[in-house]
Motif scaffolding. Structure first.
Motif, PDB file in Angstrom:
ATOM      1  N   ASP A 166       0.829  -1.213   0.165  1.00  0.00           N
ATOM      2  CA  ASP A 166       0.021   0.105   0.050  1.00  0.00           C
ATOM      3  C   ASP A 166       0.935   1.157  -0.043  1.00  0.00           C
ATOM      4  O   ASP A 166       2.033   1.184   0.669  1.00  0.00           O
ATOM      5  N   LEU A 170      -2.990  -3.274  -4.090  1.00  0.00           N
ATOM      6  CA  LEU A 170      -1.688  -4.074  -3.513  1.00  0.00           C
ATOM      7  C   LEU A 170      -1.613  -5.310  -4.753  1.00  0.00           C
ATOM      8  O   LEU A 170      -2.369  -5.386  -5.653  1.00  0.00           O
ATOM      9  N   GLU A 193      -6.742  -5.806  -4.769  1.00  0.00           N
ATOM     10  CA  GLU A 193      -5.310  -6.589  -4.862  1.00  0.00           C
ATOM     11  C   GLU A 193      -5.421  -7.353  -6.304  1.00  0.00           C
ATOM     12  O   GLU A 193      -6.245  -8.044  -6.526  1.00  0.00           O
ATOM     13  N   ARG A 210       4.200  -8.274   1.288  1.00  0.00           N
ATOM     14  CA  ARG A 210       4.359  -7.371   0.585  1.00  0.00           C
ATOM     15  C   ARG A 210       5.646  -6.534   0.606  1.00  0.00           C
ATOM     16  O   ARG A 210       6.313  -6.800   1.422  1.00  0.00           O
TER      17      ARG A 210
END
Ligand code: URA
Length: 247
Positions: free
Chosen positions: A69, A107, A206, A221
């Motif tokens: 993010d 994401l 996402e 991530r």
């Protein structure tokens, strides 16, 4: 090209690990052991070996990233960190750019490359590469509404023009507030605009698939990896068969 740079460009070693390997005597150039990282080599004609294994020169780099993010999918930005800043310096020096855009708060899977013709082909409107996204919505959506979105609805693009969205596939979970969508085009804020057209709002988004690429091996991530040879081959198949890595 410098020998340590060549080794780093293969994606096997970082630039500093390449320097160590060279100084440690693990690297040969045309059969001769070389211990100086700044030795100049011609990647097209010299045979470079690392620990006895001959390395092939790869003109282009393909990186798969699990975008966190808050990062923007651009090469430069005045306000926010770009996805490029998640990569080590030796990769940042390779003129990589994101192949397509994800919004700052979206994401997931992002392809970065310096192979312009391939990126151009993958993003061309006529190529219709499939992309899968997982989303959550503010409110439940009815099967009638998702069927309408799947067939295509009129949306505004970023420039105030309207267009008919290409048919897509939507699969909703039982309670109707989360699901997956498969798109074959990449218009500005397309998923957000689609659900807005049904008076709803996307809360989280996402990307989990881009053509044959998935987030396999990238559970966290911010993690990245080079494409496997099989993944690279399947992407390059989108180019004309006469075009290849050697171009
Ligand atoms: N659609 C969106 O609305 N945002 C993205 O980041 C990708 C697709």
């Amino acid at each position: 090209m410098r020998l340590d740079k060549f080794l780093a460009s293969t994606g096997r070693l970082s630039r500093s690990a390449a320097g160590k390997a060279i100084r440690g005597g693990q690297v040969t150039v045309n059969g001769e052991r070389i211990r100086t990282p700044d030795r100049h080599i011609d990647p097209e004609t010299d045979e470079i070996s690392l620990g006895g294994e001959v390395l092939t020169y790869r003109r282009y780099t393909y990186i798969l990233l699990n975008k966190p993010d808050g990062y923007v999918s651009a090469t430069e930005d005045g306000n926010d960190p770009t996805v490029l800043t998640l990569l080590p310096e030796e990769l940042q020096r390779q003129n990589l750019f994101p192949c397509g855009r994800l919004d700052k708060h979206t994401l997931g899977l992002m392809l970065l490359t310096n192979h312009g013709p391939l990126a151009h082909r993958l993003l061309a409107p006529r190529t219709h590469v499939e992309k899968t996204y997982v989303f959550t919505l503010r409110e439940p959506i009815s099967p009638v509404e998702t069927a309408r979105l799947e067939r295509g609805v009129r949306l505004l693009d970023g420039a105030g023009e309207s267009y008919l969205s290409r048919p897509c596939r939507i699969t909703m979970d039982a309670e109707g507030k989360s699901g997956t969508i498969v798109l074959t085009e990449g218009k500005y804020h397309e998923i957000k605009r689609l659900f807005e057209a049904a008076n709803n709002k996307v809360l989280t988004l996402e990307r989990t698939r881009f053509d044959t690429l998935t987030l396999d091996g990238l559970p966290e991530r911010g993690q990245w990896r080079h494409l496997t040879p099989e993944e690279e081959k399947s992407l390059l198949a989108h180019l004309h068969p006469s075009q290849s890595q050697s171009e």
